[in-house]
Design an enzyme around this catalytic site. Structure first.
Site, PDB file in Angstrom:
ATOM      1  N   CYS A  42       1.275  -1.313  -0.104  1.00 44.43           N
ATOM      2  CA  CYS A  42      -0.001   0.273   0.005  1.00 44.43           C
ATOM      3  C   CYS A  42       0.979   1.805  -0.143  1.00 44.43           C
ATOM      4  CB  CYS A  42      -1.257   0.151   1.134  1.00 44.43           C
ATOM      5  SG  CYS A  42      -1.630   1.740   1.722  1.00 44.43           S
ATOM      6  N   CYS A  47      -1.534   1.707  -2.716  1.00 43.09           N
ATOM      7  CA  CYS A  47      -1.942   2.379  -3.034  1.00 43.09           C
ATOM      8  C   CYS A  47      -1.705   3.614  -2.959  1.00 43.09           C
ATOM      9  CB  CYS A  47      -3.021   2.939  -1.856  1.00 43.09           C
ATOM     10  SG  CYS A  47      -3.075   1.116  -1.129  1.00 43.09           S
ATOM     11  N   LYS A  50      -0.123   5.354  -6.220  1.00 41.55           N
ATOM     12  CA  LYS A  50      -0.814   5.145  -7.206  1.00 41.55           C
ATOM     13  C   LYS A  50      -1.508   5.995  -7.131  1.00 41.55           C
ATOM     14  CE  LYS A  50      -4.107   5.008  -6.561  1.00 41.55           C
ATOM     15  NZ  LYS A  50      -5.078   2.848  -6.393  1.00 41.55           N
ATOM     16  N   TYR A 177      -8.514  -3.214 -11.114  1.00 41.83           N
ATOM     17  CA  TYR A 177      -8.511  -2.115 -10.739  1.00 41.83           C
ATOM     18  C   TYR A 177      -7.107  -1.580 -10.845  1.00 41.83           C
ATOM     19  CZ  TYR A 177     -11.333  -3.500  -5.993  1.00 41.83           C
ATOM     20  OH  TYR A 177     -12.179  -3.496  -5.204  1.00 41.83           O
ATOM     21  N   GLU A 181      -6.389   1.860 -13.771  1.00 46.79           N
ATOM     22  CA  GLU A 181      -5.999   3.191 -12.706  1.00 46.79           C
ATOM     23  C   GLU A 181      -5.294   3.668 -13.201  1.00 46.79           C
ATOM     24  OE1 GLU A 181      -7.806   2.270  -7.830  1.00 46.79           O
ATOM     25  OE2 GLU A 181      -5.966   1.753  -9.141  1.00 46.79           O
ATOM     26  N   HIS A 434     -27.381  21.536  -1.976  1.00 48.79           N
ATOM     27  CA  HIS A 434     -27.767  21.913  -3.144  1.00 48.79           C
ATOM     28  C   HIS A 434     -26.195  22.933  -3.529  1.00 48.79           C
ATOM     29  CE1 HIS A 434     -29.050  22.335  -6.941  1.00 48.79           C
ATOM     30  NE2 HIS A 434     -29.787  23.811  -6.609  1.00 48.79           N
ATOM     31  N   GLU A 439     -26.031  15.133  -4.203  1.00 52.75           N
ATOM     32  CA  GLU A 439     -27.261  14.988  -3.887  1.00 52.75           C
ATOM     33  C   GLU A 439     -28.643  14.298  -5.007  1.00 52.75           C
ATOM     34  OE1 GLU A 439     -29.191  19.103  -4.782  1.00 52.75           O
ATOM     35  OE2 GLU A 439     -27.537  19.588  -6.260  1.00 52.75           O
TER      36      GLU A 439
HETATM   37  P1  NDP Z   1      -8.090  -8.060 -10.490  1.00 54.29           P
HETATM   38  O1  NDP Z   1      -7.770  -9.084  -9.878  1.00 54.29           O
HETATM   39  O2  NDP Z   1      -8.423  -6.894  -9.933  1.00 54.29           O
HETATM   40  O3  NDP Z   1      -7.961  -7.797 -11.827  1.00 54.29           O
HETATM   41  C1  NDP Z   1      -6.976  -8.610 -12.822  1.00 54.29           C
HETATM   42  C2  NDP Z   1      -6.508  -9.157 -14.529  1.00 54.29           C
HETATM   43  O4  NDP Z   1      -6.446  -9.039 -15.111  1.00 54.29           O
HETATM   44  C3  NDP Z   1      -8.110  -9.340 -14.910  1.00 54.29           C
HETATM   45  O5  NDP Z   1      -9.234  -7.739 -15.598  1.00 54.29           O
HETATM   46  C4  NDP Z   1      -8.137 -10.682 -15.498  1.00 54.29           C
HETATM   47  O6  NDP Z   1      -9.160 -10.913 -16.854  1.00 54.29           O
HETATM   48  C5  NDP Z   1      -6.703 -10.509 -15.660  1.00 54.29           C
HETATM   49  N1  NDP Z   1      -6.018 -11.427 -16.735  1.00 54.29           N
HETATM   50  C6  NDP Z   1      -5.668 -12.128 -15.249  1.00 54.29           C
HETATM   51  N2  NDP Z   1      -4.603 -13.323 -16.178  1.00 54.29           N
HETATM   52  C7  NDP Z   1      -4.893 -12.800 -17.533  1.00 54.29           C
HETATM   53  C8  NDP Z   1      -4.520 -13.593 -18.581  1.00 54.29           C
HETATM   54  N3  NDP Z   1      -3.469 -14.135 -18.245  1.00 54.29           N
HETATM   55  N4  NDP Z   1      -3.558 -12.684 -19.399  1.00 54.29           N
HETATM   56  C9  NDP Z   1      -4.275 -11.795 -19.809  1.00 54.29           C
HETATM   57  N5  NDP Z   1      -5.708 -10.836 -18.499  1.00 54.29           N
HETATM   58  C10 NDP Z   1      -5.144 -11.742 -17.742  1.00 54.29           C
HETATM   59  O7  NDP Z   1      -5.810  -7.505 -10.089  1.00 54.29           O
HETATM   60  P2  NDP Z   1      -5.656  -6.475 -10.081  1.00 54.29           P
HETATM   61  O8  NDP Z   1      -3.876  -6.591 -10.247  1.00 54.29           O
HETATM   62  O9  NDP Z   1      -5.980  -4.878 -11.019  1.00 54.29           O
HETATM   63  O10 NDP Z   1      -5.869  -6.112  -8.359  1.00 54.29           O
HETATM   64  C11 NDP Z   1      -5.123  -6.870  -7.865  1.00 54.29           C
HETATM   65  C12 NDP Z   1      -6.005  -6.028  -6.163  1.00 54.29           C
HETATM   66  O11 NDP Z   1      -6.082  -5.279  -6.123  1.00 54.29           O
HETATM   67  C13 NDP Z   1      -7.612  -5.819  -6.036  1.00 54.29           C
HETATM   68  O12 NDP Z   1      -9.114  -7.128  -6.699  1.00 54.29           O
HETATM   69  C14 NDP Z   1      -7.507  -5.197  -5.634  1.00 54.29           C
HETATM   70  O13 NDP Z   1      -8.329  -6.406  -4.251  1.00 54.29           O
HETATM   71  C15 NDP Z   1      -6.514  -4.818  -4.991  1.00 54.29           C
HETATM   72  N6  NDP Z   1      -6.478  -3.465  -5.304  1.00 54.29           N
HETATM   73  C16 NDP Z   1      -7.028  -2.059  -4.801  1.00 54.29           C
HETATM   74  C17 NDP Z   1      -7.624  -0.854  -5.462  1.00 54.29           C
HETATM   75  C18 NDP Z   1      -7.931  -0.263  -4.677  1.00 54.29           C
HETATM   76  O14 NDP Z   1      -8.855   0.267  -3.800  1.00 54.29           O
HETATM   77  N7  NDP Z   1      -8.407   1.388  -5.391  1.00 54.29           N
HETATM   78  C19 NDP Z   1      -6.852  -0.146  -6.397  1.00 54.29           C
HETATM   79  C20 NDP Z   1      -5.603  -1.541  -6.869  1.00 54.29           C
HETATM   80  C21 NDP Z   1      -5.098  -3.213  -6.456  1.00 54.29           C
HETATM   81  P3  NDP Z   1     -10.708 -11.115 -15.917  1.00 54.29           P
HETATM   82  O15 NDP Z   1     -10.976 -10.308 -15.568  1.00 54.29           O
HETATM   83  O16 NDP Z   1     -11.092 -11.947 -17.087  1.00 54.29           O
HETATM   84  O17 NDP Z   1     -10.040 -12.798 -15.472  1.00 54.29           O
END
Ligand code: NDP
Length: 451
Positions: A42, A47, A50, A177, A181, A434, A439
């Protein structure tokens, strides 16, 4: 039997540091081992940096908006070196704070890797062994790379904060995410940004209407979002990376960033030998109290792959201390967690999506999408979304979804009402503030859909 410590924590991220500090404040003798930097994902590579990059990237649009409001100012160039220097100085400062939290609370820290030797013994990388009545594993997670030719040419979110220079073009792979982002961040910083997502729409699992709007707005702002597309292979071509996509496209990029999910850091911790069970992704399996199959060993945070968010890891750490050191068995609450995705525009969300709610029970959907005053005045066409999912039977708000600038701030507050079990009528009884965007959450009269 006497131990060196009451508690030994492995991992100095948000969850581990909080548990160590609170246990020590209860009078426990506590030690913590961290092999990398204090503050964890984080603070060091997630976080915090980022969000600072989101702030940096948002200024590009602000200059144009200011001109629309009558300001005589011209956009200048973004200086990555200047920003990066300040960013890392800030991270150093925060790491220092984390170290001090431990020191000031009497937690002994070891700057090295640790693993379990037995149910009450931790072995440090230098071979030293320490015994503890309880051991807490809070080792977090790490990015995973897809298995494809040339994948090693890509970077992950770990490296993005350390780029030598800002690339002219970047391909971001993934639709979660992190990918979404960073697509917004890079685009805002002036990098030609392409995002490949293998599925039909980014941000899978969130409300369809909300993620649809985020995706549409990202495209409007210049991100080339390519859905149903993945990388087939990559190779180096001069200074650039040649990428062949599953749809046959071939393109050159300066950088490729994979944000294709994260994996729990449970390797080589000595867990299997002790009989601690791991799940399919390598996550440590724990009960409702974060206890593993070995009664003296607990695990919290991303290494358990429950809800991978910093504030959740912190809550799990606090519940662990409450249970083990305060004699008050407490389960961390994983229900109705508000969360924000810092895309541009931002999404704030709590509770069920329209799709999930409809599976569960008959609902009413209240939604409004409009051009907000501030951006409309500046000549922007972007829209925001305010949406409530309401149970027909109980009238409770089951889900609240906001896509708007500042949605993260809004959902924190709306989240209190939803967590308290507020009904649609409770929202309606609240007087509108407002003129604001939010709102609309208390002025939506008729459902747009029922069923
Ligand atoms: P996520 O699990 O959210 O997303 C992974 C993405 O990669 C999905 O879109 C997935 O597709 C895709 N993917 C997985 N494997 C492959 C592959 N072999 N080839 C192509 N695409 C692939 O992971 P993140 O790394 O984005 O984030 C991890 C975690 O970190 C989040 O779940 C969240 O909990 C946390 N986080 C929170 C944030 C916040 O609160 N703002 C910010 C950043 C992270 P598919 O959908 O098809 O599985």
């Amino acid at each position: 039997m006497s131990f060196d410590y009451d508690l030994f924590v492995i991992g100095g991220g948000s969850g581990g540091v909080r548990a160590a500090r609170v246990a020590a404040a209860e009078g426990a003798k506590v030690a913590l081992a961290e092999e990398d930097r204090y503050g964890g994902t984080c603070v060091i590579r997630g976080c915090v940096p980022k969000k600072l990059m989101v702030f940096a990237s948002e200024y590009s649009g602000m200059v144009e908006d200011a001109q629309s409001y009558g300001w005589d100012i011209q956009p200048g160039a973004f200086n990555w070196d200047a920003f990066k220097g300040k960013l890392h100085a800030e991270l150093d400062r925060l790491e220092g704070i984390y170290r001090n939290i431990l020191k000031n609370n009497g937690v002994e820290s070891f700057d090295q890797r640790a693993k379990l030797a037995d149910a009450h013994t931790v072995e440090l990388a230098d071979g030293t062994k320490k015994t503890a009545k309880h051991i807490l594993i809070a080792t977090g997670g790490r990015p995973v790379w897809p298995d494809l030719p040339g994948a090693e040419l890509g970077i992950s979110s770990n490296e993005i904060f350390h780029l030598e220079k800002l690339p002219e073009s970047i391909l971001i792979v993934g639709g979660g995410y992190i990918a979404s982002e960073f697509a917004g961040i890079m685009n805002g910083l002036g990098v030609k940004t392409t995002q490949y997502y293998r599925g039909a729409q980014i941000l899978r699992g969130f409300d369809d209407e909300a993620r649809g709007l985020v995706s549409e707005e990202m495209c409007q702002r210049g991100v080339d979002v390519k859905l149903g597309t993945n990388v087939l292979e990559m190779r180096k071509e001069g200074d650039k990376i040649w990428v062949k996509a599953t749809n046959g496209d071939e393109q050159l990029f300066d950088k490729v960033m994979f944000a294709t999910g994260r994996s729990p850091n449970s390797d080589n911790l000595g867990l299997e030998a002790l009989g601690i069970e791991l799940g399919r992704k390598g996550e440590i399996l724990v009960d409702d109290y974060s206890q593993t199959k070995v009664p003296s060993v607990y695990a919290i945070g991303d290494v358990t792959d429950r809800v991978n968010l910093t504030p959740v890891a912190i809550r799990e750490g606090m519940a662990f201390v409450e249970t083990v050191f305060k004699g008050n068995p407490t389960k961390p609450d994983h229900e109705l967690i508000p969360t924000a995705i810092f895309t541009q525009p931002e999404m704030g969300t709590i509770g069920l999506s329209e799709e999930d709610a409809r599976e569960q029970e008959p609902i009413e959907v209240y939604a409004t999408s409009f051009k907000p005053m501030q951006q409309a005045f500046a000549g922007r066409s972007e829209r925001v979304l305010m949406k409530l999912i309401v149970s027909q039977a109980t009238r409770k708000v089951l889900g609240c979804h906001i896509v708007a600038p500042g949605a993260g701030e809004m959902i924190q507050l709306a989240g209190i009402a939803v967590k308290m079990g507020a009904t649609k009528e409770d929202f309606d009884r609240t007087v509108a503030v407002h003129p604001t965007m939010s709102e609309e959450l208390v002025t939506m009269k008729a459902p747009v859909r029922t069923g």
